[in-house]
Design an enzyme around this catalytic site. Structure first.
Site, PDB file in Angstrom:
ATOM      1  N   GLY A 128     -27.001   3.591 -30.669  1.00 51.41           N
ATOM      2  CA  GLY A 128     -28.077   4.406 -31.250  1.00 51.41           C
ATOM      3  C   GLY A 128     -29.014   5.004 -30.215  1.00 51.41           C
ATOM      4  N   HIS A 150      -3.100  29.267 -12.557  1.00 51.66           N
ATOM      5  CA  HIS A 150      -1.764  28.655 -12.557  1.00 51.66           C
ATOM      6  C   HIS A 150      -0.980  28.947 -13.838  1.00 51.66           C
ATOM      7  CE1 HIS A 150      -3.269  26.347  -9.099  1.00 51.66           C
ATOM      8  NE2 HIS A 150      -2.021  26.052  -8.848  1.00 51.66           N
ATOM      9  N   GLY A 151      -1.582  29.640 -14.791  1.00 51.74           N
ATOM     10  CA  GLY A 151      -0.882  29.964 -16.047  1.00 51.74           C
ATOM     11  C   GLY A 151      -0.364  28.708 -16.730  1.00 51.74           C
ATOM     12  N   GLY A 152       0.818  28.809 -17.325  1.00 49.61           N
ATOM     13  CA  GLY A 152       1.400  27.680 -18.074  1.00 49.61           C
ATOM     14  C   GLY A 152       1.550  26.439 -17.212  1.00 49.61           C
ATOM     15  N   GLU A 172     -24.915  10.120 -16.873  1.00 48.11           N
ATOM     16  CA  GLU A 172     -26.111  10.159 -15.993  1.00 48.11           C
ATOM     17  C   GLU A 172     -27.012  11.348 -16.332  1.00 48.11           C
ATOM     18  OE1 GLU A 172     -26.575   8.736 -12.320  1.00 48.11           O
ATOM     19  OE2 GLU A 172     -24.839   7.419 -12.282  1.00 48.11           O
ATOM     20  N   GLU A 195     -28.021  19.099 -21.121  1.00 44.46           N
ATOM     21  CA  GLU A 195     -29.222  19.442 -21.885  1.00 44.46           C
ATOM     22  C   GLU A 195     -30.426  18.626 -21.415  1.00 44.46           C
ATOM     23  OE1 GLU A 195     -26.222  18.613 -23.288  1.00 44.46           O
ATOM     24  OE2 GLU A 195     -25.674  20.713 -23.618  1.00 44.46           O
TER      25      GLU A 195
HETATM   26  C1  LIG Z   1     -17.226   7.699 -19.491  1.00 51.86           C
HETATM   27  C2  LIG Z   1     -18.659   7.363 -19.639  1.00 51.86           C
HETATM   28  C3  LIG Z   1     -19.238   6.417 -18.768  1.00 51.86           C
HETATM   29  C4  LIG Z   1     -20.580   6.044 -18.942  1.00 51.86           C
HETATM   30  N1  LIG Z   1     -21.114   5.046 -18.155  1.00 51.86           N
HETATM   31  C5  LIG Z   1     -22.329   4.521 -18.474  1.00 51.86           C
HETATM   32  C6  LIG Z   1     -22.826   3.329 -17.812  1.00 51.86           C
HETATM   33  O1  LIG Z   1     -22.197   2.805 -16.896  1.00 51.86           O
HETATM   34  N2  LIG Z   1     -24.002   2.812 -18.224  1.00 51.86           N
HETATM   35  C7  LIG Z   1     -24.757   3.356 -19.227  1.00 51.86           C
HETATM   36  O2  LIG Z   1     -25.806   2.815 -19.553  1.00 51.86           O
HETATM   37  N3  LIG Z   1     -24.313   4.481 -19.887  1.00 51.86           N
HETATM   38  C8  LIG Z   1     -23.126   5.056 -19.524  1.00 51.86           C
HETATM   39  N4  LIG Z   1     -22.656   6.173 -20.197  1.00 51.86           N
HETATM   40  C9  LIG Z   1     -23.460   6.727 -21.290  1.00 51.86           C
HETATM   41  C10 LIG Z   1     -23.994   8.110 -20.995  1.00 51.86           C
HETATM   42  O3  LIG Z   1     -25.041   8.046 -20.062  1.00 51.86           O
HETATM   43  C11 LIG Z   1     -24.412   8.721 -22.351  1.00 51.86           C
HETATM   44  O4  LIG Z   1     -23.212   9.005 -23.059  1.00 51.86           O
HETATM   45  C12 LIG Z   1     -25.241   9.955 -22.196  1.00 51.86           C
HETATM   46  O5  LIG Z   1     -26.512   9.646 -21.658  1.00 51.86           O
HETATM   47  C13 LIG Z   1     -25.432  10.722 -23.521  1.00 51.86           C
HETATM   48  O6  LIG Z   1     -25.829   9.864 -24.527  1.00 51.86           O
HETATM   49  P1  LIG Z   1     -25.051   9.887 -25.955  1.00 51.86           P
HETATM   50  O7  LIG Z   1     -23.601   9.782 -25.667  1.00 51.86           O
HETATM   51  O8  LIG Z   1     -25.665   8.873 -26.823  1.00 51.86           O
HETATM   52  O9  LIG Z   1     -25.315  11.312 -26.510  1.00 51.86           O
HETATM   53  P2  LIG Z   1     -26.639  11.770 -27.330  1.00 51.86           P
HETATM   54  O10 LIG Z   1     -27.847  11.339 -26.604  1.00 51.86           O
HETATM   55  O11 LIG Z   1     -26.483  11.335 -28.745  1.00 51.86           O
HETATM   56  O12 LIG Z   1     -26.518  13.333 -27.247  1.00 51.86           O
HETATM   57  C14 LIG Z   1     -25.681  14.111 -28.106  1.00 51.86           C
HETATM   58  C15 LIG Z   1     -25.949  15.576 -27.791  1.00 51.86           C
HETATM   59  O13 LIG Z   1     -27.329  15.891 -28.070  1.00 51.86           O
HETATM   60  C16 LIG Z   1     -27.961  16.387 -26.897  1.00 51.86           C
HETATM   61  N5  LIG Z   1     -29.341  15.918 -26.875  1.00 51.86           N
HETATM   62  C17 LIG Z   1     -29.810  14.658 -27.017  1.00 51.86           C
HETATM   63  N6  LIG Z   1     -31.149  14.625 -26.913  1.00 51.86           N
HETATM   64  C18 LIG Z   1     -31.557  15.892 -26.675  1.00 51.86           C
HETATM   65  C19 LIG Z   1     -32.819  16.525 -26.447  1.00 51.86           C
HETATM   66  N7  LIG Z   1     -33.956  15.807 -26.423  1.00 51.86           N
HETATM   67  N8  LIG Z   1     -32.843  17.851 -26.221  1.00 51.86           N
HETATM   68  C20 LIG Z   1     -31.691  18.586 -26.240  1.00 51.86           C
HETATM   69  N9  LIG Z   1     -30.464  18.057 -26.444  1.00 51.86           N
HETATM   70  C21 LIG Z   1     -30.398  16.726 -26.661  1.00 51.86           C
HETATM   71  C22 LIG Z   1     -27.151  15.829 -25.738  1.00 51.86           C
HETATM   72  O14 LIG Z   1     -27.317  16.595 -24.544  1.00 51.86           O
HETATM   73  C23 LIG Z   1     -25.740  15.911 -26.309  1.00 51.86           C
HETATM   74  O15 LIG Z   1     -25.262  17.219 -26.179  1.00 51.86           O
HETATM   75  C24 LIG Z   1     -21.351   6.634 -19.978  1.00 51.86           C
HETATM   76  C25 LIG Z   1     -20.768   7.601 -20.813  1.00 51.86           C
HETATM   77  C26 LIG Z   1     -19.451   7.953 -20.661  1.00 51.86           C
HETATM   78  C27 LIG Z   1     -18.853   8.963 -21.599  1.00 51.86           C
END
Ligand SMILES: Cc1cc2nc3c(=O)[nH]c(=O)nc-3n(C[C@H](O)[C@H](O)[C@H](O)COP(=O)(O)OP(=O)(O)OC[C@H]3O[C@@H](n4cnc5c(N)ncnc54)[C@H](O)[C@@H]3O)c2cc1C
Length: 384
Positions: free
Chosen positions: A132, A333-335, A358, A362
Site C-alpha cells: 500500500g 535491427h528490425g525483426g 528508486e 513522475e
Molecule cells: C524490480 C523492482 C525492484 C525493487 N527493489 C526495491 C527494494 O529493494 N526496496 C524497496 O523498498 N523497494 C523496491 N522497489 C519498489 C519501488 O521503489 C517502487 O515500485 C516504486 O517506488 C513505485 O512504487 P509503486 O510500485 O507502489 O507504485 P505507485 O507509487 O503506486 O505508483 C503508481 C503510479 O503512480 C505514479 N504516482 C504515484 N504518486 C504520484 C504523485 N504524487 N504524483 C504523480 N504520480 C504519482 C507513479 O509514478 C506510478 O506511475 C522495487 C521495485 C521493482 C519493480
C-alpha cells in the site's frame, strides 16, 4: 572548467574496460542460455571465479573506505566504472561493497552486518516499499511495538531486491510513538520471503513479518529517524543508476551502427537512410547529455555538496534516455531485434525498470519541480 580525467583515472577506466571485454563479455552467451532455461544467470562457481579475478586486479570495494579494505575511488570513478560494467548485460559488479546506510551502524552492528557484507559472507536487502505504499513511502504501515528490551514487528514488504537471497534485512517500520525506524533483522529472527516474477531478470521478493522479535540494539541509526536515513542513503547513490544505463546504451548503439552498415534494403545499406541516421544521432546526443548530468551529480557528491536535485535530474534523464535508445536500437535491427537470438529484447525488458524503481519518473519530476517552486534549487547556476 576541466572535463579531463587524470592519468590514473584513465588507466583505471581502461583496465576495467579490458576486464569487462576479456572476462565478463565472453560469459554473455552462457547468461542468455542459463536464463532461457530458467537457471540463475551465472552459476555460483563462475561468479566466485570472476570475483576472485576482479579482486586480483584490484577491483574490490570501489567506493568502500580504505579502513574497511576498499579502494575508496570515490563517486566519479564509481560512476565511470558503472558505465563500463553497464556495457555488458552479465549481472556482475565488483564485490567488496555494502549498502552505505550500514555505515550509520554502531561498532557491534558494523562487525555483525557491515563487515561480513563487504566480505561477501552475508547478503542484505533494503525494505521500505509495501503493497500500500510505494512512491508514498511515508505511508508505510509495518508496525514495531516495544516489548521490554525487544521490538515486535508485524507487516508486509514488497518488491524487495535480493529479498529472497538475503540473510538480513534493513526494514523500515513505524515504531510507536517515535515514527519510522530502521531495524536490522536477521532471517532467523523469523521473517519469510516469496519471489515475485517480473518481466526482467531482476527477481525481487515479498517479505512477511509476523510477530518478529528484534532486540533494541538492532535499531539502525536513531529511533524515529529511519525515514531521513533511508532518503539520505537512496539519494547518495542515485547517480549510479543512470551511470550503468549509459554503458548499456553506448554498447547497444555500437551494435546498431555495426548492423546498419551491413544490413541491405532496397539496394543499399540501411545506414544510408536518413531515418536510420537520425535514430543513431539522437541516441548519441541523449547518451552524451546523460553522461555529463550523471558525472555532475557524482561530482556534487564527491565535493560534499547537496546532490539531491542534480541526482534526480540525472536519474530521470538517464532512465528515459536508456529506454529511448534501446527502443531505437531494436527498431534499427528490425525483426532480428525482437528475437531472443540477440540480447536487445533482454535489455529492453531490464531497462524498463529504471523508470520505476528508486523513485519513478513522475516522482523525480515532482521533486525537481517542487525544488524549483520552493526555491531549494535555482535556475541559471553553473557549478554552484
Ligand atoms: C524490480 C523492482 C525492484 C525493487 N527493489 C526495491 C527494494 O529493494 N526496496 C524497496 O523498498 N523497494 C523496491 N522497489 C519498489 C519501488 O521503489 C517502487 O515500485 C516504486 O517506488 C513505485 O512504487 P509503486 O510500485 O507502489 O507504485 P505507485 O507509487 O503506486 O505508483 C503508481 C503510479 O503512480 C505514479 N504516482 C504515484 N504518486 C504520484 C504523485 N504524487 N504524483 C504523480 N504520480 C504519482 C507513479 O509514478 C506510478 O506511475 C522495487 C521495485 C521493482 C519493480
Amino acid at each position: 572548467m576541466d572535463f579531463s580525467l587524470t592519468t590514473e583515472e584513465r588507466q583505471i577506466r581502461d583496465t576495467v574496460r579490458s576486464f569487462v571485454e576479456k572476462e565478463v563479455m565472453p560469459l554473455e552467451p552462457e547468461v542468455l542460455r542459463n536464463e532461457r532455461e530458467g537457471r540463475p544467470a551465472l552459476d555460483p562457481e563462475t561468479l566466485r571465479d570472476l570475483r576472485a579475478k576482479a579482486r586480483k586486479s584490484g577491483f574490490w570495494g570501489i567506493n568502500t573506505p580504505e579502513e574497511y579494505g576498499g579502494a575508496a575511488l570515490g563517486p566519479i570513478m564509481s560512476a565511470i566504472i558503472a558505465m563500463e560494467l553497464g556495457r555488458t548485460f552479465v549481472p556482475f559488479s565488483f564485490g567488496g561493497t555494502a549498502d552505505n546506510i550500514l555505515y550509520a551502524g554502531t561498532e557491534p552492528q558494523k562487525q555483525r552486518y557491515l563487515v561480513p557484507t563487504i566480505e561477501g559472507e552475508r547478503r542484505s536487502c533494503f525494505a521500505i516499499t509495501e503493497p500500500g505504499a510505494g512512491s508514498d513511502a511515508r505511508n508505510i504501515r509495518t508496525r514495531a511495538v516495544r516489548d521490554g528490551a525487544e521490538w515486535i514487528i508485524n507487516g508486509e514488504k514488497t518488491f524487495i531486491t535480493g529479498g529472497n537471497e538475503a540473510d538480513f534485512v534493513m526494514v523500515f517500520a513505524v515504531a510507536e510513538p517515535y515514527g519510522v525506524t530502521c531495524f536490522l533483522v536477521d532471517r532467523d529472527m523469523g521473517w519469510k520471503s516469496e519471489p515475485i516474477p517480473t518481466m526482467g531478470q531482476w527477481g525481487p521478493a515479498a517479505l512477511v513479518f509476523q510477530d518478529v522479535r528484534v532486540p533494541e540494539e538492532n535499531i539502525l541509526g536513531e529511533l524515529g529517524k529511519g525515514f531521513e536515513l533511508a532518503m539520505q542513503w537512496i539519494g547518495q547513490g542515485r547517480y549510479m543508476i543512470p551511470a550503468r544505463a549509459i554503458g548499456s546504451a553506448e554498447r547497444m548503439l555500437g551494435m546498431a551502427i555495426d548492423y546498419a552498415k551491413i544490413r541491405k534494403s532496397m539496394g543499399q545499406t540501411i545506414s544510408e537512410y536518413q531515418a536510420i541516421q537520425w535514430m543513431i544521432a539522437d541516441s548519441q546526443v541523449e547518451i552524451e547529455a546523460a553522461k555529463w548530468l550523471t558525472l555532475y551529480a557524482a561530482w556534487r557528491v564527491r565535493e560534499g555538496m547537496d546532490a539531491r536535485h542534480a541526482s534526480s535530474i540525472a536519474k530521470l534523464n538517464g532512465a528515459v534516455m536508456a529506454n529511448q535508445v534501446v527502443d531505437r536500437v531494436l527498431q534499427i535491427h528490425g525483426g532480428m531485434g525482437y528475437t531472443k537470438e540477440l540480447p536487445i529484447e533482454r535489455w529492453y525488458r531490464e531497462l524498463r525498470l529504471l523508470r520505476i524503481f528508486e523513485g519513478t519518473d513522475e516522482i523525480q519530476r515532482r521533486t525537481i519541480a517542487r525544488n524549483l517552486i520552493k526555491g531549494h534549487a535555482r535556475l541559471g547556476l553553473i557549478g554552484e
